[in-house]
Motif scaffolding. Structure first.
Motif, PDB file in Angstrom:
ATOM      1  N   MET A  10       0.844  -1.177   0.000  1.00 24.18           N
ATOM      2  CA  MET A  10       0.000   0.000   0.000  1.00 24.18           C
ATOM      3  C   MET A  10       0.895   1.248   0.000  1.00 24.18           C
ATOM      4  O   MET A  10       1.858   1.320   0.769  1.00 24.18           O
ATOM      5  CB  MET A  10      -0.879  -0.018   1.250  1.00 24.18           C
ATOM      6  CG  MET A  10      -1.946   1.028   1.224  1.00 24.18           C
ATOM      7  SD  MET A  10      -3.326   0.683   2.326  1.00 24.18           S
ATOM      8  CE  MET A  10      -2.660   1.126   3.885  1.00 24.18           C
ATOM      9  N   PRO A  11       0.594   2.231  -0.853  1.00 26.03           N
ATOM     10  CA  PRO A  11       1.439   3.421  -0.919  1.00 26.03           C
ATOM     11  C   PRO A  11       1.299   4.285   0.338  1.00 26.03           C
ATOM     12  O   PRO A  11       0.268   4.278   1.005  1.00 26.03           O
ATOM     13  CB  PRO A  11       0.907   4.159  -2.151  1.00 26.03           C
ATOM     14  CG  PRO A  11      -0.475   3.667  -2.323  1.00 26.03           C
ATOM     15  CD  PRO A  11      -0.483   2.260  -1.829  1.00 26.03           C
ATOM     16  N   LYS A  12       2.366   5.025   0.629  1.00 28.26           N
ATOM     17  CA  LYS A  12       2.349   5.910   1.784  1.00 28.26           C
ATOM     18  C   LYS A  12       1.591   7.180   1.437  1.00 28.26           C
ATOM     19  O   LYS A  12       1.721   7.714   0.337  1.00 28.26           O
ATOM     20  CB  LYS A  12       3.772   6.252   2.203  1.00 28.26           C
ATOM     21  CG  LYS A  12       4.534   5.057   2.691  1.00 28.26           C
ATOM     22  CD  LYS A  12       5.903   5.448   3.161  1.00 28.26           C
ATOM     23  CE  LYS A  12       6.636   4.242   3.695  1.00 28.26           C
ATOM     24  NZ  LYS A  12       7.928   4.594   4.271  1.00 28.26           N
ATOM     25  N   ARG A  13       0.801   7.663   2.397  1.00 29.59           N
ATOM     26  CA  ARG A  13       0.035   8.880   2.169  1.00 29.59           C
ATOM     27  C   ARG A  13       0.938  10.102   2.245  1.00 29.59           C
ATOM     28  O   ARG A  13       1.876  10.156   3.042  1.00 29.59           O
ATOM     29  CB  ARG A  13      -1.070   9.014   3.210  1.00 29.59           C
ATOM     30  CG  ARG A  13      -2.161   7.997   3.058  1.00 29.59           C
ATOM     31  CD  ARG A  13      -3.290   8.248   3.998  1.00 29.59           C
ATOM     32  NE  ARG A  13      -2.834   8.103   5.381  1.00 29.59           N
ATOM     33  CZ  ARG A  13      -3.527   8.527   6.442  1.00 29.59           C
ATOM     34  NH1 ARG A  13      -4.682   9.115   6.282  1.00 29.59           N
ATOM     35  NH2 ARG A  13      -3.064   8.355   7.656  1.00 29.59           N
ATOM     36  N   ILE A  14       0.645  11.088   1.419  1.00 29.33           N
ATOM     37  CA  ILE A  14       1.351  12.366   1.436  1.00 29.33           C
ATOM     38  C   ILE A  14       0.301  13.449   1.645  1.00 29.33           C
ATOM     39  O   ILE A  14      -0.701  13.497   0.932  1.00 29.33           O
ATOM     40  CB  ILE A  14       2.113  12.612   0.119  1.00 29.33           C
ATOM     41  CG1 ILE A  14       3.192  11.544  -0.063  1.00 29.33           C
ATOM     42  CG2 ILE A  14       2.725  14.008   0.106  1.00 29.33           C
ATOM     43  CD1 ILE A  14       3.918  11.624  -1.382  1.00 29.33           C
ATOM     44  N   LEU A  15       0.520  14.309   2.645  1.00 31.96           N
ATOM     45  CA  LEU A  15      -0.408  15.385   2.958  1.00 31.96           C
ATOM     46  C   LEU A  15       0.306  16.723   2.893  1.00 31.96           C
ATOM     47  O   LEU A  15       1.528  16.798   3.036  1.00 31.96           O
ATOM     48  CB  LEU A  15      -0.985  15.184   4.365  1.00 31.96           C
ATOM     49  CG  LEU A  15      -1.759  13.901   4.623  1.00 31.96           C
ATOM     50  CD1 LEU A  15      -2.161  13.824   6.093  1.00 31.96           C
ATOM     51  CD2 LEU A  15      -2.985  13.801   3.742  1.00 31.96           C
ATOM     52  N   GLN A  16      -0.471  17.795   2.669  1.00 28.54           N
ATOM     53  CA  GLN A  16       0.067  19.145   2.621  1.00 28.54           C
ATOM     54  C   GLN A  16      -0.585  19.957   3.719  1.00 28.54           C
ATOM     55  O   GLN A  16      -1.775  19.817   3.966  1.00 28.54           O
ATOM     56  CB  GLN A  16      -0.233  19.808   1.283  1.00 28.54           C
ATOM     57  CG  GLN A  16       0.357  19.110   0.098  1.00 28.54           C
ATOM     58  CD  GLN A  16      -0.029  19.794  -1.197  1.00 28.54           C
ATOM     59  OE1 GLN A  16      -0.537  20.905  -1.190  1.00 28.54           O
ATOM     60  NE2 GLN A  16       0.210  19.135  -2.309  1.00 28.54           N
ATOM     61  N   GLY A  17       0.201  20.800   4.354  1.00 24.61           N
ATOM     62  CA  GLY A  17      -0.373  21.616   5.414  1.00 24.61           C
ATOM     63  C   GLY A  17       0.569  22.719   5.848  1.00 24.61           C
ATOM     64  O   GLY A  17       1.658  22.904   5.297  1.00 24.61           O
ATOM     65  N   THR A  18       0.130  23.451   6.880  1.00 22.32           N
ATOM     66  CA  THR A  18       0.865  24.582   7.404  1.00 22.32           C
ATOM     67  C   THR A  18       1.427  24.234   8.772  1.00 22.32           C
ATOM     68  O   THR A  18       0.732  23.644   9.596  1.00 22.32           O
ATOM     69  CB  THR A  18      -0.066  25.806   7.530  1.00 22.32           C
ATOM     70  OG1 THR A  18      -0.697  26.027   6.273  1.00 22.32           O
ATOM     71  CG2 THR A  18       0.708  27.048   7.916  1.00 22.32           C
ATOM     72  N   VAL A  19       2.670  24.623   9.012  1.00 22.90           N
ATOM     73  CA  VAL A  19       3.289  24.382  10.319  1.00 22.90           C
ATOM     74  C   VAL A  19       2.637  25.310  11.339  1.00 22.90           C
ATOM     75  O   VAL A  19       2.621  26.531  11.166  1.00 22.90           O
ATOM     76  CB  VAL A  19       4.818  24.628  10.261  1.00 22.90           C
ATOM     77  CG1 VAL A  19       5.444  24.443  11.631  1.00 22.90           C
ATOM     78  CG2 VAL A  19       5.459  23.711   9.244  1.00 22.90           C
ATOM     79  N   THR A  20       2.085  24.725  12.412  1.00 24.46           N
ATOM     80  CA  THR A  20       1.448  25.519  13.455  1.00 24.46           C
ATOM     81  C   THR A  20       2.323  25.642  14.691  1.00 24.46           C
ATOM     82  O   THR A  20       2.106  26.521  15.511  1.00 24.46           O
ATOM     83  CB  THR A  20       0.091  24.931  13.857  1.00 24.46           C
ATOM     84  OG1 THR A  20       0.268  23.568  14.244  1.00 24.46           O
ATOM     85  CG2 THR A  20      -0.889  25.000  12.705  1.00 24.46           C
ATOM     86  N   SER A  21       3.301  24.743  14.851  1.00 25.34           N
ATOM     87  CA  SER A  21       4.204  24.815  15.990  1.00 25.34           C
ATOM     88  C   SER A  21       5.529  24.155  15.624  1.00 25.34           C
ATOM     89  O   SER A  21       5.553  23.108  14.996  1.00 25.34           O
ATOM     90  CB  SER A  21       3.597  24.112  17.201  1.00 25.34           C
ATOM     91  OG  SER A  21       4.525  24.040  18.252  1.00 25.34           O
ATOM     92  N   ALA A  22       6.610  24.805  16.047  1.00 22.33           N
ATOM     93  CA  ALA A  22       7.944  24.241  15.851  1.00 22.33           C
ATOM     94  C   ALA A  22       8.742  24.384  17.138  1.00 22.33           C
ATOM     95  O   ALA A  22       9.958  24.529  17.121  1.00 22.33           O
ATOM     96  CB  ALA A  22       8.645  24.935  14.692  1.00 22.33           C
ATOM     97  N   ALA A  23       8.066  24.328  18.277  1.00 26.72           N
ATOM     98  CA  ALA A  23       8.687  24.589  19.580  1.00 26.72           C
ATOM     99  C   ALA A  23       9.605  23.457  20.032  1.00 26.72           C
ATOM    100  O   ALA A  23      10.618  23.710  20.674  1.00 26.72           O
ATOM    101  CB  ALA A  23       7.617  24.836  20.627  1.00 26.72           C
ATOM    102  N   ASN A  24       9.266  22.224  19.722  1.00 29.16           N
ATOM    103  CA  ASN A  24      10.059  21.088  20.201  1.00 29.16           C
ATOM    104  C   ASN A  24      11.209  20.770  19.252  1.00 29.16           C
ATOM    105  O   ASN A  24      11.150  21.041  18.056  1.00 29.16           O
ATOM    106  CB  ASN A  24       9.178  19.855  20.366  1.00 29.16           C
ATOM    107  CG  ASN A  24       8.122  20.049  21.415  1.00 29.16           C
ATOM    108  OD1 ASN A  24       8.198  20.981  22.209  1.00 29.16           O
ATOM    109  ND2 ASN A  24       7.133  19.188  21.439  1.00 29.16           N
ATOM    110  N   ASP A  25      12.252  20.143  19.797  1.00 31.75           N
ATOM    111  CA  ASP A  25      13.424  19.787  19.006  1.00 31.75           C
ATOM    112  C   ASP A  25      13.096  18.639  18.055  1.00 31.75           C
ATOM    113  O   ASP A  25      12.546  17.625  18.477  1.00 31.75           O
ATOM    114  CB  ASP A  25      14.566  19.391  19.939  1.00 31.75           C
ATOM    115  CG  ASP A  25      15.872  19.190  19.200  1.00 31.75           C
ATOM    116  OD1 ASP A  25      16.123  19.946  18.249  1.00 31.75           O
ATOM    117  OD2 ASP A  25      16.614  18.274  19.568  1.00 31.75           O
TER     118      ASP A  25
END
Length: 76
Positions: free
Chosen positions: A1-16
């Motif tokens: 089964m192929p892997k899903r690819i999604l598009q979106g906006t980064v809402t948080s980048a606080a964690n390492d």
């Protein structure tokens, strides 16, 4: 089964090495025949910490990195 690819906006980048991506999908309501917008948040692995809040990214399914991270950043 192929892997899903999604598009979106980064809402948080606080964690390492982690980002939160908000993915929006639009569909027509079966009864109301009205376009409905739904959003869902996904935790994704960002090994270089390259992405900041507000960036538009593509994410792909992968093996689990942690309890909540099952996606990794494909590209911007």
């Amino acid at each position: 089964m192929p892997k899903r690819i999604l598009q979106g906006t980064v809402t948080s980048a606080a964690n390492d090495q982690s980002i939160t991506v908000s993915v929006e999908r639009r569909f027509t309501h079966p009864v109301l025949k009205k376009t409905v917008r739904k959003t869902k948040k996904y935790r994704a692995h960002d090994s270089e910490n390259a992405f900041k809040k507000g960036d538009f990214v593509r994410i792909i399914e992968c093996a689990p990195y942690s309890k909540s991270k099952r996606w990794e950043v494909l590209e911007a």
